[in-house]
Write a protein that holds these residues in place. Structure first.
Motif, mmCIF file in Angstrom:
data_model
loop_
_atom_site.group_PDB
_atom_site.id
_atom_site.type_symbol
_atom_site.label_atom_id
_atom_site.label_comp_id
_atom_site.label_asym_id
_atom_site.label_seq_id
_atom_site.Cartn_x
_atom_site.Cartn_y
_atom_site.Cartn_z
ATOM 1 N N ARG A 278 0.825 -1.195 0.000
ATOM 2 C CA ARG A 278 0.000 0.000 0.000
ATOM 3 C C ARG A 278 0.864 1.252 0.000
ATOM 4 N NH1 ARG A 278 -5.196 -0.787 0.758
ATOM 5 N NH2 ARG A 278 -5.476 1.410 1.288
ATOM 6 N N LEU A 279 2.145 1.193 0.273
ATOM 7 C CA LEU A 279 3.009 2.371 0.359
ATOM 8 C C LEU A 279 3.743 2.573 -0.941
ATOM 9 C CD1 LEU A 279 4.508 1.895 3.936
ATOM 10 C CD2 LEU A 279 2.675 3.424 3.242
ATOM 11 N N LEU A 280 3.738 3.808 -1.421
ATOM 12 C CA LEU A 280 4.473 4.166 -2.621
ATOM 13 C C LEU A 280 5.309 5.389 -2.311
ATOM 14 C CD1 LEU A 280 1.806 3.694 -5.429
ATOM 15 C CD2 LEU A 280 3.716 2.222 -4.902
ATOM 16 N N THR A 281 6.600 5.281 -2.462
ATOM 17 C CA THR A 281 7.568 6.397 -2.263
ATOM 18 C C THR A 281 7.290 7.165 -0.991
ATOM 19 O OG1 THR A 281 6.201 7.919 -3.556
ATOM 20 C CG2 THR A 281 7.866 6.641 -4.732
ATOM 21 N N GLY A 282 6.945 6.469 0.115
ATOM 22 C CA GLY A 282 6.768 7.140 1.399
ATOM 23 C C GLY A 282 5.426 7.784 1.575
ATOM 24 N N ILE A 283 4.546 7.729 0.594
ATOM 25 C CA ILE A 283 3.237 8.346 0.698
ATOM 26 C C ILE A 283 2.209 7.239 0.914
ATOM 27 C CG2 ILE A 283 1.529 9.789 -0.439
ATOM 28 C CD1 ILE A 283 3.768 10.926 -2.143
ATOM 29 N N ASN A 284 1.449 7.413 2.000
ATOM 30 C CA ASN A 284 0.424 6.411 2.301
ATOM 31 C C ASN A 284 -0.917 7.111 2.326
ATOM 32 O OD1 ASN A 284 -1.069 4.261 3.088
ATOM 33 N ND2 ASN A 284 -0.216 4.097 5.163
ATOM 34 N N THR B 152 5.615 18.539 -3.947
ATOM 35 C CA THR B 152 5.907 19.451 -5.048
ATOM 36 C C THR B 152 4.721 19.595 -5.991
ATOM 37 O OG1 THR B 152 6.821 17.643 -6.346
ATOM 38 C CG2 THR B 152 8.356 18.912 -4.974
ATOM 39 N N SER B 153 3.910 18.557 -6.077
ATOM 40 C CA SER B 153 2.738 18.660 -6.944
ATOM 41 C C SER B 153 1.664 17.710 -6.457
ATOM 42 C CB SER B 153 3.095 18.314 -8.396
ATOM 43 O OG SER B 153 3.451 16.941 -8.524
ATOM 44 N N VAL B 154 0.437 18.135 -6.651
ATOM 45 C CA VAL B 154 -0.732 17.322 -6.353
ATOM 46 C C VAL B 154 -1.685 17.435 -7.549
ATOM 47 C CG1 VAL B 154 -2.689 16.928 -4.816
ATOM 48 C CG2 VAL B 154 -0.510 17.714 -3.883
ATOM 49 N N SER B 155 -2.173 16.297 -8.015
ATOM 50 C CA SER B 155 -3.131 16.341 -9.126
ATOM 51 C C SER B 155 -4.201 15.273 -8.916
ATOM 52 C CB SER B 155 -2.444 16.120 -10.473
ATOM 53 O OG SER B 155 -1.911 14.806 -10.538
ATOM 54 N N VAL B 156 -5.372 15.589 -9.417
ATOM 55 C CA VAL B 156 -6.498 14.650 -9.387
ATOM 56 C C VAL B 156 -6.976 14.458 -10.824
ATOM 57 C CG1 VAL B 156 -8.796 14.169 -8.500
ATOM 58 C CG2 VAL B 156 -7.162 15.435 -7.091
ATOM 59 N N ILE C 282 -19.578 12.361 -11.292
ATOM 60 C CA ILE C 282 -19.699 10.950 -10.927
ATOM 61 C C ILE C 282 -18.641 10.155 -11.682
ATOM 62 C CG2 ILE C 282 -21.181 8.920 -11.144
ATOM 63 C CD1 ILE C 282 -23.563 10.750 -10.663
ATOM 64 N N GLY C 283 -17.918 9.357 -10.997
ATOM 65 C CA GLY C 283 -16.894 8.543 -11.644
ATOM 66 C C GLY C 283 -15.781 8.200 -10.681
ATOM 67 N N LEU C 284 -14.627 7.774 -11.202
ATOM 68 C CA LEU C 284 -13.472 7.345 -10.417
ATOM 69 C C LEU C 284 -12.351 8.375 -10.606
ATOM 70 C CD1 LEU C 284 -12.137 5.082 -8.701
ATOM 71 C CD2 LEU C 284 -11.372 4.072 -10.857
ATOM 72 N N TYR C 285 -11.814 8.836 -9.482
ATOM 73 C CA TYR C 285 -10.759 9.856 -9.511
ATOM 74 C C TYR C 285 -9.475 9.248 -8.977
ATOM 75 C CZ TYR C 285 -14.444 13.249 -10.361
ATOM 76 O OH TYR C 285 -15.494 13.937 -10.893
ATOM 77 N N SER C 286 -8.362 9.601 -9.630
ATOM 78 C CA SER C 286 -7.037 9.115 -9.216
ATOM 79 C C SER C 286 -6.232 10.309 -8.703
ATOM 80 C CB SER C 286 -6.337 8.455 -10.403
ATOM 81 O OG SER C 286 -5.030 8.094 -10.046
ATOM 82 N N VAL C 287 -5.593 10.151 -7.524
ATOM 83 C CA VAL C 287 -4.836 11.227 -6.886
ATOM 84 C C VAL C 287 -3.354 10.909 -6.999
ATOM 85 C CG1 VAL C 287 -4.424 12.489 -4.751
ATOM 86 C CG2 VAL C 287 -6.732 11.683 -5.323
ATOM 87 N N ASN C 288 -2.601 11.838 -7.529
ATOM 88 C CA ASN C 288 -1.149 11.706 -7.642
ATOM 89 C C ASN C 288 -0.485 12.804 -6.817
ATOM 90 O OD1 ASN C 288 -0.691 9.502 -9.596
ATOM 91 N ND2 ASN C 288 -1.944 10.820 -10.902
ATOM 92 N N VAL C 289 0.450 12.414 -5.992
ATOM 93 C CA VAL C 289 1.270 13.361 -5.215
ATOM 94 C C VAL C 289 2.707 13.165 -5.657
ATOM 95 C CG1 VAL C 289 1.994 14.112 -2.920
ATOM 96 C CG2 VAL C 289 -0.326 13.239 -3.287
ATOM 97 N N GLY D 42 -3.814 7.444 -4.308
ATOM 98 C CA GLY D 42 -5.082 6.818 -3.941
ATOM 99 C C GLY D 42 -6.166 7.134 -4.952
ATOM 100 N N GLU D 43 -7.363 6.532 -4.734
ATOM 101 C CA GLU D 43 -8.503 6.715 -5.626
ATOM 102 C C GLU D 43 -9.718 7.103 -4.804
ATOM 103 O OE1 GLU D 43 -7.726 3.565 -9.248
ATOM 104 O OE2 GLU D 43 -8.931 2.955 -7.514
ATOM 105 N N ILE D 44 -10.627 7.782 -5.454
ATOM 106 C CA ILE D 44 -11.907 8.083 -4.841
ATOM 107 C C ILE D 44 -12.985 7.870 -5.896
ATOM 108 C CG2 ILE D 44 -11.770 10.566 -5.345
ATOM 109 C CD1 ILE D 44 -13.244 10.983 -2.657
ATOM 110 N N ARG D 45 -14.064 7.272 -5.494
ATOM 111 C CA ARG D 45 -15.166 6.952 -6.424
ATOM 112 C C ARG D 45 -16.384 7.755 -6.013
ATOM 113 N NH1 ARG D 45 -15.923 2.644 -9.799
ATOM 114 N NH2 ARG D 45 -14.128 1.592 -8.865
ATOM 115 N N ILE D 46 -16.890 8.530 -6.939
ATOM 116 C CA ILE D 46 -18.097 9.318 -6.703
ATOM 117 C C ILE D 46 -19.255 8.555 -7.353
ATOM 118 C CG2 ILE D 46 -19.194 11.549 -6.932
ATOM 119 C CD1 ILE D 46 -16.609 11.573 -5.344
#
Length: 2004
Positions: free
Chosen positions: A1499-1505, A1529-1533, A1588-1595, A1601-1605
């Motif tokens: 579940r851990l990727l590059t220190g981000i949980n 440095t960056s956050v995107s959804v 409505i849909g599936l969102y992917s979060v990149n840091v 992680g993901e979030i589903r609406i």
């Protein structure tokens, strides 16, 4: 050819007599010179022998099809490549006379023609070529048909044949439909419909048809065909009946003269047609009994009697019109109904109902049915309301009679003139009829101002003029507008007084029709134009070919009308069925104005005719014939969909389908037929079937080929099976006395098999007297089931003496089954007539029969009565009291044959060795006897008295016989007799003296005077004296028989003989089969001379005497009789290795035999050897060798080829000993040698082998016998590679669905191979084969097979190979590999959906498929064409170019460097990785990503949980990321699944520190905490549905992680019908919000008895409607309401993302079950019952389409269709069953059948009612037919002896019918005063007779005396009702075993019964027999039975039955 004429043709010096006769086979013999002869040309020059070349001859006519009356026909004979040609002839062989004549010939310097027939128009001749062309001088006549030969004479004589078949086209027939056509009534037998006419030549046929859509199957009552081969004409007449319904009214029936041979394809068969006019069956309803007009024909009238219609005909030139009421009238005065209807219904303003008040006020015409009607009683027709009512006109209206000026057109004035006279006019009105939207009243005047112009409006003028008594009203109309077109009614004083019509004329219409069409196709004819006003109907007129006038044609039409101002543009489409009678017809469109008809241009219809032919492979078919085929060919058939061949049984009339082909399937009744060829196109087809086995009688009958397309047509073929008659049996009984007719109880008979169809027995004779016997009876038994006929003819005849020795013959004549050259089989007997005076002067006694030792003659009062001895007994010349054993009897016929063949003294031979009174007359070949005590005097050949002295009776001489070299002695105790003379006479006499000595005086007691060859000694006292006579035969001439006479009385005899010696045998060591073998026997045969016997010991048998023709030479040498006998036998194979010997039998019955010799037979042999046994299509240059050896007189060897496909046998090679071999094209000979004993023939086939070439080859050797050898070669075609298809439905452990089968199909080669499934993984692969179809074409030698199968593959199958191979051991060699196709099996794991939510997922092996998970169950779907489901898809297929397929990913990431590694594939999702070991792509669980380092999913990727939550619309979505010391440095959804929104909701590239970062309006970011515990909070606020849909979060560009609406589903609603019929379609509707993403609504059911709901898989139709964020979806589920759905609880459900389920309310399904009842009218049914009925009632059945009734015979076990009922058609297929009721609706039906014939056992069995609709139901009746026992008879053997069991041939017997079901008989005995069952040892034999069992119960028993006088009887108990039936009782009469004790050998009376007698031999009972009819044996009888009522004897019967 029917005859055979001989002609002589001189070829050099050889005269050859030729017979151009084909022995009735329709063939001809070529005229060829005999090979090897040195022939010379006509000039006489000589040359050395040469091998002549065969010339080429062509012989052709100037045209191929020749008709009677054709002129200028030429025939050309062209000869080339010949040698020494010196003459060319053209000969004609007439078909009828069979005679051959030369009609033209040419030589080098002359020519000849039969000038009255032909003339030569071209001729030329060279040494090697010639041409001869002739022309017929006049038109061809019938006598010109036949066979023509062109013969070339040169070094070789060759010819060519031309068959001229003359044709004559059929003429138009005459169709007559009589007057008796009433709805629902069949025309009477005395008034049949007929069609007759000339059907052309060769004979065609008449064919009935109709343009009606109803099937037209008339009842053909008679069909006669008269063929004249002399005039080439054929007349045919058909008589038929039919029951017409009202639907047939105005339809057309046509009769066509069809002739497939004489009519060309473009010819229209001539036809005659009639319009059917059907009188309604209710015509006479409510009408009083009297005569009425016929609605359609003025020449007929109708008698109404009790409401029934009876059509009668008026006398000639008289008619019955509407104005008639009592009878016919002159036609000129009659108002015909048909003419009136045609007149009023053609007027445009007539409407549908028109009054006929001018005839009677009660009459009116209904133009809808085009009939004149009449109001009942005194009512009149009311125009206002179109009804019948009582009507009384106003009195003053009668005085007003208005007349209109006629029909007026637009722009003209209409005027009505009314002479109203003195009537005061108070009102005038004009109304438009029919109504319009404009005003009704054009004007209305209520007040009249005075004489003159009246008040009116602008559209009319009114003028009242004239004086009051003569005033006239003129009304003028001025129509100016189109809406005024119509009919105007004028009323004066409110009474109708006139009318005027305003119209507009029609214009010429336009016609459009296609140029050509196929027969029976739909033809559209379009008519368009202005039809005037009021609207006229456009009608179609047709002028049929051969007709001179146009007639209106009724057709279906569709009309569209467009109104333009006053013009009505109308377009009418006429639809007709293009039957053949339409060909070359001219059509036009017409419209009828008031005064004329406007017609379009003419257009011609061209129809391509359809044809259907149905033929047998051979013309004459016999029982046992093999490979008989039926061929049906169809061409030019419109919309051809199906071809059936049906068989109709001749006996039962049952029809069944035996073969069917459609466009995509075929069927064959494999129990009877094989489908050898099938082909179907849109308009043509061929269907050929062949009988699987030799023909049996059941194969005969009528066969139909039915073509179904735009119409149904058929062709009929009658299969007549033949059976040749057998040799009959002629029986002439013993009662043949000169001039006496044989007794009635002893008739002559002839009986035998007549063949089939039945022939006859014919009696004849070789006598010159006429033979006309009295035929007492002729009994003919015909079995159509076995095709056998047996006749027994009983006859009487009084034969005169001249018939003696003549032959009577009985022949079996059968002209149908026997060929013209076959001799009918016959039996014959030589008649032996007893002279009428045989008993003249004979005493009342029994005498020998002169011709038959088995008979004897009772002479009673001089009359001859012939009797028969018991079995194995004879009556000889030595008998006087009765018959004796045949071995001891001397038969008269034997004595006559012996005496008359050896006699050298003339025609009369004495038989004094038997009795001195007997002699033989060799003239009449009979034994005679002198009367009384007279003896036959040899010297005078007369009978004289020779009375010995009384004392001679005391002499009883004893004979001591001797052979040559011994003494013969006779010792006679003469007692006190005074011996006066002794004589010894040789009998039979020799060339020496007869009397050896004669002593007339005796000098003293002692030695008497004698000669040196005899001694006589008289010794003893006088009372006891004895005479010894000694003979000393020293010479051979003394061998023979000696008769001793003392005192001229016969007192003894002695026979002197010589014994035979062992004979010698000589014969050849070996012989050929069927040759003559001579066996020579030689040796001393003793004296008297014996005959040699030839004895043969067959293999594994004992020696037996063999009859053979022989030639005997006898040589006497002193006393030795040296005889040589040559036996001649024909050596057959059964004599091979047999032993043969010569034998001779001595007087003492000792047999002397030669040494045995063995017979060795050399058999002829024929061997046929091919170069290879299997030949492939296309092979050539293969060899065929025929070897013939060990033959006798071998003349010819022929090689034949038989093609089973074509049904042909043809000669392919022929060799004789005097000619060179001949061969067919494509065959040449390699070697050809023939001698009288040996032949060798080898041929090579040069053409490539085709499928239609013969597969059977036959080599025939012809000599003294004809032998053959045959082989069957395998014609083979190698199989092709099959195609294996595995459906997508491959899930671990799951069998694929029926609709998704696996298949394998391909060419399996020929002979037919098969497809075999196998695997490299397991040897036990046994799939479930759901279907296997094989299509075989024997015409192309191809076979195609398709297998459909199912299988549940396990996981271990994954990656394994499944193979489909073609196995064909016949077409593939041993080293050839079977072609195959292989597929790798890719199995989807059963747990694929285990942890997945319901949805769509990629398929791991195939990008064209996808997986959809429902309730953790795997389902495999398929994308549409060109679409794929890749790794990047989540809910639907996409274009393949935009998808990422699994196999592409594997190909990219799995290389040779990482074969067994796990490789990440994060281009789509970080969770994806590829396993290069199993080459599959996997997904990490939710929210996990694949780690390259650990090769796992942490579940851990590059220190981000990060941890994500799920949210629905209206709530916040939050992602919490524990960052540790990570610098953000960056956050995107990004949206990874959802809708088309912005990819980046926000994007932050630089984070300045903790706190709120900059973001978009729909999100917030908070970075809180310090150091290692910082947390990033990302909040999303989706307010709109688009989020409505599936969102992917990149840091930091790493997945966090993901979030589903989503939106949750709601509880759906369900709608269901309240009541549903069983097997109907049940539609369930589910509706509701299915959430977002949209969920599938599924159906759940709780089956009765279950506590759980289960999902229902069914077809469904989904409609989704999006409203804001809600997905309102409506799904209609369709299921078939089978009975197991009844009381099931059902609900609709939808599953949310969290697996929670929303379900609707529960509904219960109510199913009304289908009900099928099949019941008989009664249960207990007996043979002979009548009026049995069966009723099948059906209710609540959905989509009911058809009901079928079957019978399954209990005897044959075969199911047979007996009725087929649909809504449109009711068909009955079995005679004896009537269809009483047949009502069929959509959901209920009633069918009732009734047995019209008395019931038989054939009606026994199961009956089925099969109901076909949305489902198929079957009800059955088990019909058991019973019968009662009857006709029991007890037969007792006469042999009932105390304590002795009856023998096998003397058993007691009970016979009779034991009922049905059969039960066994038993015997009851009355021993103690009542009958009780007694079990005797018995043998029971049952024989089926019709519908019951005839039982023969034979029993035996050793009765003791206690049984004497007791009664016994036979009994049987019916198993059905336990009722017992008995025979009449009979009494047991036991004869004591000591009856014969003390009795001499003789016949004795029976102690109880005068009709029996007992035969005692050696004091034992040998036989107890009956005397015979009318005969008795009394106490006073000693020799034979006599007549019981004999007036000459006092017959005394024993009455003391039980006293001795």
């Amino acid at each position: 050819m029917k005859g055979c004429s001989k002609g002589r043709f001189q070829i050099a010096t050889v005269i050859v007599v030729l017979c151009l006769c084909g022995a009735g086979l329709g063939t001809y013999f070529a005229l060829r010179n005999i090979a090897g002869l040195n022939t010379r040309p006509p000039d006489g020059s000589t040359s050395d022998p040469v091998i002549w070349k065969e010339p080429n001859i062509s012989f052709v006519p100037s045209k191929s099809s020749l008709y009677i009356g054709d002129k200028n026909l030429t025939m050309t004979c062209n000869v080339s490549n010949g040698e020494g040609i010196w003459k060319v002839d053209i000969l004609h062989e007439n078909d009828e006379a069979g005679a051959i004549e030369i009609i033209a010939n040419i030589t080098a310097n002359s020519s000849y023609t039969n000038g009255r027939r032909v003339t030569i128009i071209e001729h030329e001749m060279n040494n090697d070529s010639a041409i001869l062309r002739i022309v017929f001088v006049s038109a061809l006549v019938c006598q010109d048909k036949g066979r023509y030969y062109c013969r070339s004479s040169g070094n070789r004589v060759s010819n060519e044949t031309l068959e001229m078949e003359l044709l004559r086209k059929p003429l138009k027939p005459t169709l007559i439909l009589n007057r008796d056509i009433v709805e629902g009534k069949r025309n009477g037998m005395e008034l049949p419909f007929t069609c007759e006419g000339d059907v052309g030549y060769p004979p065609g046929r008449l064919e009935l048809g109709s343009n009606s859509t109803n099937y037209f199957f008339p009842i053909i009552m008679n069909q006669t065909t008269t063929v004249s081969n002399e005039s080439c004409q054929t007349k045919q007449k058909i008589t038929f009946y039919y029951t017409f319904s009202r639907l047939w009214h105005e339809k057309e029936i046509h009769c066509s003269a069809m002739n497939n041979k004489s009519l060309e394809s473009s010819d229209v068969p001539p036809f005659d047609s009639q319009i059917v006019q059907v009188v309604p069956e209710n015509y006479c309803q409510n009408r009083p009994d009297r005569s009425y007009y016929h609605p359609y024909n003025c020449s007929y009238y109708i008698d109404c009697i009790n409401g029934s219609v009876n059509i009668k005909e008026c006398p000639q030139q008289q008619c019955f019109g509407l104005n008639e009421t009592s009878g016919c009238n002159v036609c000129e005065k009659a108002t015909c109904a048909l003419a009136v209807v045609a007149s009023v219904c053609s007027k445009p303003n007539s409407g549908e109902i028109v009054p006929l008040s001018d005839v009677r006020c009660s009459m009116y015409v209904n133009c809808a049915d085009k009939m004149a009607h009449e109001c009942p009683g005194k009512e009149c027709f009311n125009v206002k309301n179109n009804t019948c009512a009582s009507w009384q006109p106003l009195p003053h209206c009668k005085e007003i009679v208005c007349s209109a000026s006629g029909v007026n057109n637009i722009g003209q004035n209409g005027t009505v003139i009314c002479p109203i006279g003195d009537i005061p006019v108070t009102s005038i009105s004009v109304k438009v009829i029919p109504d319009r939207s404009e005003g009704w009243e054009m004007f209305y005047v209520t007040r009249i101002s005075g004489l003159g112009v009246l008040q009116g409006n602008q559209e009319a003028t009114l003028n009242l003029s004239g004086a009051r008594p003569n005033q006239t009203l003129s009304i003028g109309l001025h129509p100016l507008l189109c809406h005024q077109i119509g009919q105007y009614i004028i009323k004066i004083n409110n009474d109708t007084c006139g009318e005027i019509n305003i119209t507009d004329k029609a214009e010429v219409p336009f016609i459009d029709v296609s140029n050509t069409t196929k027969e029976n196709e739909t033809l559209d004819i379009r008519c368009r134009g202005n039809v005037g006003a009021p609207l006229k109907e456009v009608f179609l007129e047709v002028q049929f070919f051969g007709s001179t006038s146009f007639q209106t044609f009724s057709a279906k039409n569709t009309t569209n009308v467009t109104l333009k101002d006053c013009d009505n543009e109308r377009e009418t489409n006429f639809t007709i069925t293009a039957t053949l009678n339409w060909n070359n017809s001219v059509v036009r469109c017409s419209v009828r104005n008031e005064d004329n008809i406007m017609s379009s241009e003419l257009r011609r219809i061209s129809i391509v005719r359809q044809s259907i032919s149905f033929e047998l492979s051979k013309s004459s078919v016999y029982i046992g014939d093999e490979n008989v085929s039926l061929t049906c060919k169809i061409s030019h058939y419109a919309e051809l969909r199906r071809v059936d061949i049906l068989s109709e049984k001749e006996e039962t009339g049952r029809t069944e389908v035996i073969a069917t082909i459609t466009t995509n399937s075929s069927y064959i009744d494999k129990s009877r037929m094989s489908l050898t060829e099938q082909k179907m196109n849109a308009d043509s087809a061929i269907l050929r079937t062949v009988f699987l086995s030799a023909l049996v009688c059941q194969d005969k009958g009528r066969f139909y080929c039915i073509a179904t397309g735009s119409r149904v047509s058929n062709e009929t073929l009658q299969l007549y099976l033949l059976r040749k008659p057998l040799k009959p049996t002629l029986n002439l009984n013993k009662d043949i006395v000169e001039g006496k007719q044989n007794r009635l109880e002893e008739p002559f008979t002839c009986e035998g098999d007549l063949g089939y169809p039945p022939g006859r027995l014919e009696l004849g004779s070789n006598s010159t007297d006429y033979f006309y016997p009295i035929i007492a009876s002729i009994n003919v038994t015909i079995s159509n089931e076995t095709c056998q006929a047996h006749q027994k003819t009983t006859f009487y005849y009084a034969l005169s003496r001249r018939w003696h020795g003549k032959e009577i013959r009985c022949s079996a004549i059968n002209s149908k089954s026997l060929g013209s050259d076959e001799i009918p089989p016959f039996d014959s007997h030589v008649v032996q007539v007893i002279p009428a005076d045989y008993c003249q002067n004979r005493s009342h006694s029994s005498y020998f029969h002169p011709y038959n030792c088995s008979y004897y003659i009772d002479c009673i009062n001089g009359s001859v009565n012939i009797k028969e001895c018991p079995a194995a007994q004879c009556f000889g010349l030595n008998e006087t009291i009765g018959c004796s054993i045949c071995e001891n009897a001397i038969c008269a016929k034997d004595k006559v044959a012996d005496a008359c063949s050896k006699s050298t003294t003339g025609e009369i031979v004495p038989l004094s060795n038997l009795r001195c009174s007997m002699y033989i007359n060799c003239t009449d070949k009979m034994v005679h006897e002198c009367p009384g005590s007279e003896c036959f005097n040899v010297s005078s050949s007369t009978c004289t008295s020779l009375l010995p002295p009384p004392s001679c009776k005391a002499m009883d001489c004893i004979v001591y016989g001797a052979t040559t070299g011994q003494n013969a002695t006779i010792v006679c105790p003469v007692g006190d007799v005074f011996v006066t003379s002794i004589a010894v006479t040789v009998a039979p006499e020799r060339s020496g003296e007869w009397e050896m000595f004669y002593v007339t005086g005796v000098s003293r007691l002692g030695v008497l005077q004698g000669n040196n060859e005899v001694t006589l000694t008289l010794s003893g006292a006088r009372l006891n004296q004895t005479l010894s006579i000694g003979l000393h035969p020293l010479q051979c001439r003394q061998i023979g028989q000696y008769i001793i006479n003392i005192n001229t009385g016969l007192c003894g005899r002695i026979v002197v003989t010589d014994n035979a010696e062992v004979p010698n045998i000589t014969m050849s060591n070996a012989t050929h089969e069927n040759r003559t073998l001579t066996i020579r026997c030689r040796g001393n045969v003793g004296a008297p001379a014996k005959h040699f016997l030839l004895e043969i010991q067959f293999v594994s048998s004992s020696f037996q005497t063999y009859s053979a023709e022989n030639i005997t030479n006898v040589t006497s040498n002193d006393c030795n009789n040296i005889r040589e006998t040559n036996f001649t036998i024909t050596v057959t194979q059964n004599l091979n290795n047999s032993l043969v010997r010569c034998s001779v039998r001595n007087e003492d019955n000792s047999v002397l035999s030669s040494e045995p010799r063995r017979i060795n037979i050399v058999r002829p042999s024929v061997t046929l050897q091919p170069s290879k046994s299997v030949m492939y299509i296309g092979d050539k240059n293969f060899l065929m060798s025929c070897i013939v050896s060990n033959y006798i007189d071998l003349k010819r060897v022929e090689l034949y080829q038989e093609s089973e496909i074509l049904g042909t046998i043809e000669s392919i090679a022929n060799i004789t000993e005097r000619s060179t071999p001949t061969y067919k094209s494509g065959v040449y000979w390699s070697d050809a040698v023939i001698t009288p004993e040996y032949a060798f023939l080898r041929v090579t086939f040069t053409n490539p082998l085709t499928c239609t070439d013969g597969e059977k080859y036959l080599c025939v050797a012809v000599g003294n016998v004809t032998l053959n050898s045959s082989i069957r070669l395998v014609k083979a075609r190698r199989p092709g590679k099959p195609i294996l298809f595995l459906s997508r439905d491959l899930v671990e452990g799951k069998e694929n669905q029926d609709q998704l089968p696996h298949t394998c199909e391909g060419n399996v080669g020929y002979p037919v191979g098969k497809l075999v499934l196998m695997s490299n993984f397991t040897n036990t692969f046994n799939p479930s084969i759901t279907n296997m179809s094989t299509t075989v074409s024997n015409k192309t030698c191809e076979a195609y097979q398709k297998i459909t199968f199912k299988y549940a593959f396990s996981r271990s199958w994954n990656g394994q190979e499944l193979r489909c191979s073609v196995v064909n051991n016949e077409s593939l060699g041993e080293n050839e590999t079977s072609p195959f196709d292989a597929k790798v099996v890719n199995i989807v794991s059963a747990d694929t959906c285990m942890d997945r939510p319901d949805g769509h997922y990629y398929h791991r092996y195939n990008c064209s498929n996808f997986i959809y998970c429902v309730n953790r169950t795997v389902h495999i779907g398929e994308c549409q064409r060109t679409a794929c489901f890749g790794l990047n898809e989540t809910d639907r297929c996409n274009v393949c170019s935009q998808t990422i397929c699994v196999h592409d990913v594997i190909g990219q990431v799995c290389t040779s460097l990482n074969v067994n590694e796990l490789v990440p594939y994060n281009m789509i999702r970080c969770s994806m990785y590829a396993n290069c070991t199993d080459r599959m792509v996997y997904d990490c669980p939710r929210n996990e990503c694949f780690d390259v380092v650990t090769k796992g999913c942490p579940r851990l990727l590059t220190g981000i949980n990060c941890s994500a939550s799920e949210s629905t619309i209206g709530s916040n979505a939050t992602i919490l990321c524990t960052m540790g010391e990570v610098k953000v440095t960056s956050v995107s959804v990004k949206v990874t699944s959802g809708r088309n929104v912005e990819l980046k909701i926000f994007n932050i590239n630089v984070v300045n520190g903790s706190g709120v970062l900059s973001s978009s309006a729909s999100a917030s970011l908070t970075l809180s905490g310090t150091g290692s515990s910082q947390t990033l909070t990302i909040g999303l606020y989706p307010l709109q549905c688009q989020h409505i849909g599936l969102y992917s979060v990149n840091v930091n560009n790493e997945f966090g992680g993901e979030i589903r609406i989503t939106d949750k589903a709601e509880k759906p609603n369900i709608t269901i019908p309240a009541v549903n019929n069983e097997n109907g379609t049940l539609e369930l509707t589910c509706r509701g919000n299915v959430g977002a993403p949209a969920k599938e609504i599924f159906l759940e059911a709780q089956i009765t008895g279950s506590s759980n709901f289960r999902m229902v898989t069914t077809d469904n139709k989904t409609n989704a409607t999006l409203k804001d964020c809600d997905n309102d979806r409506e799904t209609a589920f369709t299921i078939i309401a089978t009975s197991n759905w009844n009381n099931t609880i059902i609900r609709c459900s939808v599953r949310n993302e969290d697996n929670s389920i929303q379900s609707s309310e529960q509904k219960r399904i109510n199913i009304v079950p289908s009900n099928v009842k099949f019941e008989p009218s009664k249960r207990d049914v007996y043979i002979g019952d009548s009026d049995l009925s069966m009723t099948c009632n059906i209710s609540n059945h959905q989509q009911l389409t058809r009901i079928e009734l079957y019978q399954e015979s209990a005897r044959e076990g075969k199911r047979e269709l007996i009725a087929n009922i649909t809504k449109q058609l009711q068909l009955k297929f079995r005679d004896g069953i009537d269809l009483q009721t047949a009502v069929i609706m959509a959901d209920y039906a009633t069918v009732k059948i009734r047995f019209t014939n008395s019931l038989t056992c054939n009606d026994d069995g199961m009956y089925y009612c099969v109901v076909i609709g949305s489902a198929t139901f079957t009800a059955s009746i088990n019909l058991s037919i019973f019968s009662e026992p009857n006709d029991l008879t007890l037969i007792l053997s006469p042999w009932i002896v105390e304590n002795e069991s009856t023998k096998a041939d003397r058993m007691f017997r009970c016979e009779g019918m034991v009922g049905r079901p059969a039960s066994n008989m038993f015997v009851e005995a009355n021993i103690s005063g009542s009958f009780k069952r007694h079990d005797f040892p018995a043998v029971i034999t049952n024989t089926q007779v019709n519908c019951t069992t005839n039982q023969n119960y034979q029993f035996y028993y050793a009765f003791n005396m206690s049984w004497n006088g007791q009664n016994i009887r036979c009994a049987v108990t019916n198993l059905r009702n336990n009722i017992t039936t008995w025979s009449l009782p009979k009494t047991i009469e036991v004869v004591r075993e000591s009856y014969c004790a003390g009795k001499r050998d003789n016949y004795y009376p029976h102690p109880y019964e005068c009709t029996k007698f007992i035969w005692c031999i050696k004091e034992k009972i040998i036989a107890i027999s009956y005397c015979g009819a009318g005969l008795c044996f009394g106490m006073n009888q000693t020799t034979a039975c006599t007549y019981c009522n004999n007036e000459f004897e006092d017959l005394i019967c024993l009455q003391n039955a039980r006293k001795y």
